[in-house]
Design a protein around this motif. Structure first.
Motif, PDB file in Angstrom:
ATOM      1  N   ASN A 156       0.839  -1.177   0.026  1.00 33.17           N
ATOM      2  CA  ASN A 156       0.014   0.032   0.055  1.00 33.17           C
ATOM      3  C   ASN A 156       0.856   1.367   0.144  1.00 33.17           C
ATOM      4  N   LYS A 157       0.730   2.116  -1.142  1.00 30.77           N
ATOM      5  CA  LYS A 157       1.668   2.992  -1.150  1.00 30.77           C
ATOM      6  C   LYS A 157       1.179   4.420  -0.167  1.00 30.77           C
ATOM      7  N   ASP A 158       2.214   5.184   0.009  1.00 31.93           N
ATOM      8  CA  ASP A 158       1.783   6.336   0.866  1.00 31.93           C
ATOM      9  C   ASP A 158       0.624   7.401  -0.023  1.00 31.93           C
ATOM     10  N   PHE A 159       0.710   7.549  -1.127  1.00 36.00           N
ATOM     11  CA  PHE A 159      -0.042   8.579  -1.528  1.00 36.00           C
ATOM     12  C   PHE A 159      -1.520   7.610  -1.755  1.00 36.00           C
ATOM     13  N   VAL A 160      -1.455   6.352  -1.645  1.00 34.42           N
ATOM     14  CA  VAL A 160      -2.618   5.639  -1.709  1.00 34.42           C
ATOM     15  C   VAL A 160      -3.450   5.132  -0.463  1.00 34.42           C
ATOM     16  N   SER A 161      -2.449   5.253   0.615  1.00 37.86           N
ATOM     17  CA  SER A 161      -2.814   4.449   1.872  1.00 37.86           C
ATOM     18  C   SER A 161      -3.847   5.477   2.601  1.00 37.86           C
ATOM     19  N   SER A 162      -3.797   6.923   2.286  1.00 35.62           N
ATOM     20  CA  SER A 162      -4.548   7.739   3.140  1.00 35.62           C
ATOM     21  C   SER A 162      -5.833   7.860   2.346  1.00 35.62           C
ATOM     22  N   SER A 163      -6.045   7.370   1.280  1.00 33.66           N
ATOM     23  CA  SER A 163      -7.433   7.460   0.427  1.00 33.66           C
ATOM     24  C   SER A 163      -8.453   6.626   1.063  1.00 33.66           C
ATOM     25  N   PRO A 164      -9.546   6.635   0.482  1.00 34.69           N
ATOM     26  CA  PRO A 164     -10.650   5.564   0.817  1.00 34.69           C
ATOM     27  C   PRO A 164     -10.408   4.164   0.421  1.00 34.69           C
ATOM     28  N   GLU A 165      -9.813   4.208  -0.954  1.00 37.62           N
ATOM     29  CA  GLU A 165      -9.320   2.886  -1.256  1.00 37.62           C
ATOM     30  C   GLU A 165      -8.415   2.471  -0.316  1.00 37.62           C
ATOM     31  N   GLY A 166      -7.425   3.305  -0.252  1.00 38.87           N
ATOM     32  CA  GLY A 166      -6.246   2.676   0.444  1.00 38.87           C
ATOM     33  C   GLY A 166      -6.623   1.937   1.796  1.00 38.87           C
ATOM     34  N   ARG A 167      -7.607   2.887   2.574  1.00 37.23           N
ATOM     35  CA  ARG A 167      -8.122   2.512   3.837  1.00 37.23           C
ATOM     36  C   ARG A 167      -8.704   1.051   3.614  1.00 37.23           C
ATOM     37  N   ARG A 168      -9.621   1.026   2.605  1.00 40.19           N
ATOM     38  CA  ARG A 168     -10.460  -0.165   2.630  1.00 40.19           C
ATOM     39  C   ARG A 168      -9.577  -1.367   2.217  1.00 40.19           C
ATOM     40  N   TYR A 169      -8.250  -1.071   1.545  1.00 41.57           N
ATOM     41  CA  TYR A 169      -7.243  -2.158   1.244  1.00 41.57           C
ATOM     42  C   TYR A 169      -6.547  -2.513   2.627  1.00 41.57           C
ATOM     43  N   GLU A 170      -6.292  -1.679   3.393  1.00 36.34           N
ATOM     44  CA  GLU A 170      -5.749  -1.860   4.871  1.00 36.34           C
ATOM     45  C   GLU A 170      -6.473  -2.986   5.450  1.00 36.34           C
ATOM     46  N   ARG A 171      -8.035  -2.607   5.543  1.00 35.12           N
ATOM     47  CA  ARG A 171      -8.756  -3.798   6.129  1.00 35.12           C
ATOM     48  C   ARG A 171      -8.576  -5.019   5.548  1.00 35.12           C
ATOM     49  N   LEU A 172      -8.600  -5.156   4.343  1.00 36.11           N
ATOM     50  CA  LEU A 172      -8.398  -6.132   3.617  1.00 36.11           C
ATOM     51  C   LEU A 172      -7.146  -7.044   4.057  1.00 36.11           C
ATOM     52  N   ALA A 173      -6.159  -6.045   4.024  1.00 34.30           N
ATOM     53  CA  ALA A 173      -4.906  -6.769   4.402  1.00 34.30           C
ATOM     54  C   ALA A 173      -4.697  -7.269   5.670  1.00 34.30           C
ATOM     55  N   LEU A 174      -5.298  -6.350   6.738  1.00 33.40           N
ATOM     56  CA  LEU A 174      -5.564  -6.881   8.069  1.00 33.40           C
ATOM     57  C   LEU A 174      -6.205  -8.430   8.203  1.00 33.40           C
ATOM     58  N   ASP A 175      -7.317  -8.495   7.265  1.00 37.10           N
ATOM     59  CA  ASP A 175      -8.241  -9.930   7.310  1.00 37.10           C
ATOM     60  C   ASP A 175      -6.969 -10.989   6.669  1.00 37.10           C
ATOM     61  N   ILE A 176      -6.119 -10.651   5.937  1.00 40.05           N
ATOM     62  CA  ILE A 176      -5.256 -11.760   5.095  1.00 40.05           C
ATOM     63  C   ILE A 176      -4.479 -12.170   6.371  1.00 40.05           C
ATOM     64  N   GLU A 177      -3.905 -11.003   6.767  1.00 41.60           N
ATOM     65  CA  GLU A 177      -3.105 -11.305   8.187  1.00 41.60           C
ATOM     66  C   GLU A 177      -3.562 -12.320   9.193  1.00 41.60           C
ATOM     67  N   ARG A 178      -4.626 -11.786   9.473  1.00 44.21           N
ATOM     68  CA  ARG A 178      -5.445 -12.710  10.468  1.00 44.21           C
ATOM     69  C   ARG A 178      -5.497 -14.030   9.885  1.00 44.21           C
ATOM     70  N   ALA A 179      -5.869 -14.119   8.698  1.00 46.37           N
ATOM     71  CA  ALA A 179      -6.047 -15.566   8.096  1.00 46.37           C
ATOM     72  C   ALA A 179      -4.909 -16.354   8.310  1.00 46.37           C
ATOM     73  N   LEU A 180      -3.704 -15.901   8.130  1.00 47.54           N
ATOM     74  CA  LEU A 180      -2.417 -16.484   7.981  1.00 47.54           C
ATOM     75  C   LEU A 180      -2.090 -16.655   9.487  1.00 47.54           C
ATOM     76  N   ALA A 181      -2.586 -15.708  10.346  1.00 50.19           N
ATOM     77  CA  ALA A 181      -2.268 -16.099  11.793  1.00 50.19           C
ATOM     78  C   ALA A 181      -2.951 -17.502  12.263  1.00 50.19           C
ATOM     79  N   PHE A 182      -4.258 -17.525  11.729  1.00 49.70           N
ATOM     80  CA  PHE A 182      -5.125 -18.517  12.261  1.00 49.70           C
ATOM     81  C   PHE A 182      -4.624 -19.890  11.629  1.00 49.70           C
ATOM     82  N   MET A 183      -4.016 -19.763  10.356  1.00 51.85           N
ATOM     83  CA  MET A 183      -3.610 -21.139   9.677  1.00 51.85           C
ATOM     84  C   MET A 183      -2.402 -21.577  10.619  1.00 51.85           C
ATOM     85  N   ALA A 184      -1.443 -20.478  10.983  1.00 49.34           N
ATOM     86  CA  ALA A 184      -0.325 -20.987  11.680  1.00 49.34           C
ATOM     87  C   ALA A 184      -0.586 -21.361  13.234  1.00 49.34           C
ATOM     88  N   ALA A 185      -1.602 -20.810  13.653  1.00 48.15           N
ATOM     89  CA  ALA A 185      -2.327 -21.288  15.245  1.00 48.15           C
ATOM     90  C   ALA A 185      -2.809 -22.763  14.800  1.00 48.15           C
TER      91      ALA A 185
END
Ligand code: PEP
Ligand code: CO
Length: 453
Positions: A189-218
């Motif tokens: 997520n690039k600087d000039f994108v991350s502060s935009s609505p799409e960038g924030r939506r992407y951040e939420r999706l990235a968190l979900d992916i991270e959580r899914a990875l952590a779940f599999m590891a657990a």
């Protein structure tokens, strides 16, 4: 499998009508450049082209989706680590959105490492009252608006080969060396994108992916051992327009004895050069790479079927992709007869949408642009037409850049006509910027989900 007709050689296209080729002023110099290419190492390998073909076969029957994107035309003057990385970043971001949103693998195909030639509607243009040859891409001539700069120079093919080699080298390093690791999903997520609505939506999706990875590891899954989480395959493609160059890079595969055009994994034939009896179809009928063909509003059912028969006589899935580029206002009416005819003839074609090239407009001051809404409307029309025909809408072909340019109008970013001049950097067609591309990926994932439901 062999598709090569018995009369075919890498140079048999020379017997046919070859449209959109430069007139090299010195034929001997051109032949020497082709010979030099023929003696150089291949840029891609036959086995890689076969792997792409297998991936594209999956995208025919709903097991994958093709994301093909990059510059309209690459520039010799812009090759830099940063630009290549930015393009890769946005591609990885869009893929994450599509893979997660539509739960499908995404086949990543960059218009990169060889997209240096352009077909032109007009062979000449008038600059300051003087008629000069049109710019045909850096592998042919320079964009500078003088008669001298527009003279085709075959040495440019060698420069194009070298630039493609260094671009590919970097792409291979990035995609296999940790940069494309799924644990880096936030970093894309690039600087000039991350502060935009799409960038924030992407951040939420990235968190979900991270959580899914952590779940599999657990759950005890060893994520470090799973190569697919740490590396991706990014394939390359360009319009196979300049046949001297493509011939020079064509090799017989030592494993299978089949011919491959080793300039890129996939080559496509443009809307202006797809005549079944012409040189481009002759050339690409003989190589075993996956091949694409653009189909514009004038394409007929007969032409589509003939192209299938010429380019994929053995019905090999993944060998042939058609890109519909009909225009937002026409796709619903013009595409269904083609989809039905190809389906009824039993040809395994991957249908993808190029929502860019039939939606180009000019503003009052003559600037070439495209409206984000028209691009989305063509995509929606494409999906609708495919669903109705019972055909899987298997991919998109976009012109984008990872930079924050202002070339296409609209999007969540709302680029207005008066903004176009701020950062209008393309050598030819207007590209989606990073935010518009991410926005498009979210909407595309929704379209795919709606259709699957
Ligand atoms: C392109 O993809 O840049 C292009 C020129 O497309 P088309 O052949 O569809 O006009
Ligand atoms: Co273009």
């Amino acid at each position: 499998m062999t598709v090569t007709p018995s009369t075919w050689t890498p140079s048999s296209w020379r017997e046919k009508r070859a449209l959109q080729q430069p007139e090299w002023p010195d034929a001997a110099a051109a032949a020497a450049a082709v010979a030099r290419l023929a003696g150089s190492p291949p840029l891609v390998f036959a086995g890689e082209a076969r792997a792409l073909r297998e991936n594209l076969a999956k995208a025919i029957d709903r097991r994958a989706f093709l994301l093909q994107a990059g510059d309209c035309v690459e520039s010799f003057n812009e090759i830099s680590t940063q630009r290549i990385r930015e393009k890769l970043k946005i591609m990885l971001q869009m893929s994450a959105v599509l893979t997660y949103g539509a739960t499908l693998p995404v086949v990543k195909l960059g218009r990169m490492a060889g997209q240096f030639t352009k077909p032109r509607s007009d062979a000449f243009e008038t600059v300051n009252g003087q008629e000069i040859p049109s710019f045909r891409g850096h592998m042919v001539n320079s964009e500078e608006p003088t008669a001298a700069a527009r003279i085709p120079d075959p040495q440019r093919m060698i420069e194009g080969y070298n630039q493609s080699a260094s671009t590919l080298n970097l792409l291979r390093a990035f995609t296999k060396g940790g940069y494309a690791d799924l644990t880096q999903v936030h970093m894309w997520n690039k600087d000039f994108v991350s502060s935009s609505p799409e960038g924030r939506r992407y951040e939420r999706l990235a968190l979900d992916i991270e959580r899914a990875l952590a779940f599999m590891a657990a759950c005890g899954i060893d994520l470090t051992a799973e190569r697919r989480l740490h590396e991706v395959d990014v394939f390359t493609c360009h319009e196979g327009l300049l046949l001297d160059y493509e011939e020079g890079l064509t090799r017989k595969d030592s494993l299978t004895g089949d011919w491959y055009d080793c300039s890129a994994h996939l080559l496509w034939i443009g809307e202006r050069t797809r005549g079944v009896d012409d040189a481009h179809v002759e050339f690409f009928a003989g190589v075993h790479n996956p091949i694409g063909v653009k189909l514009g509003p004038a394409a007929t059912v007969e032409e589509a079927i003939e192209l299938c028969e010429r380019l994929n006589p053995l019905h090999v899935p993944g060998r042939l992709t058609f890109y519909a580029r009909m225009g937002a206002d026409h796709v619903r009416e013009l595409l269904p007869p083609l989809l039905r005819a190809v389906r009824d003839e039993g040809h395994p074609v991957l249908w993808a949408s190029d929502p860019m090239h039939a939606n180009t407009i000019r503003t009052a001051d003559g600037t070439k642009t495209r409206r984000f809404d028209a691009i989305m409307a063509e995509l929606e029309g494409f999906f609708g037409a495919c669903w109705e025909a019972g055909v899987w809408p298997g991919g998109v072909h976009l012109e984008f850049t990872g930079e924050n340019v202002t070339e296409c109008l609209g999007g969540a970013d709302d680029v207005l006509e008066e903004h176009l001049a701020n950062r209008y950097e393309t050598l030819l067609d207007p590209r989606l910027n990073a935010r518009q591309s991410l926005d498009l990926a979210f909407r595309l994932a929704e379209l795919m989900r709606d259709g699957v439901r």
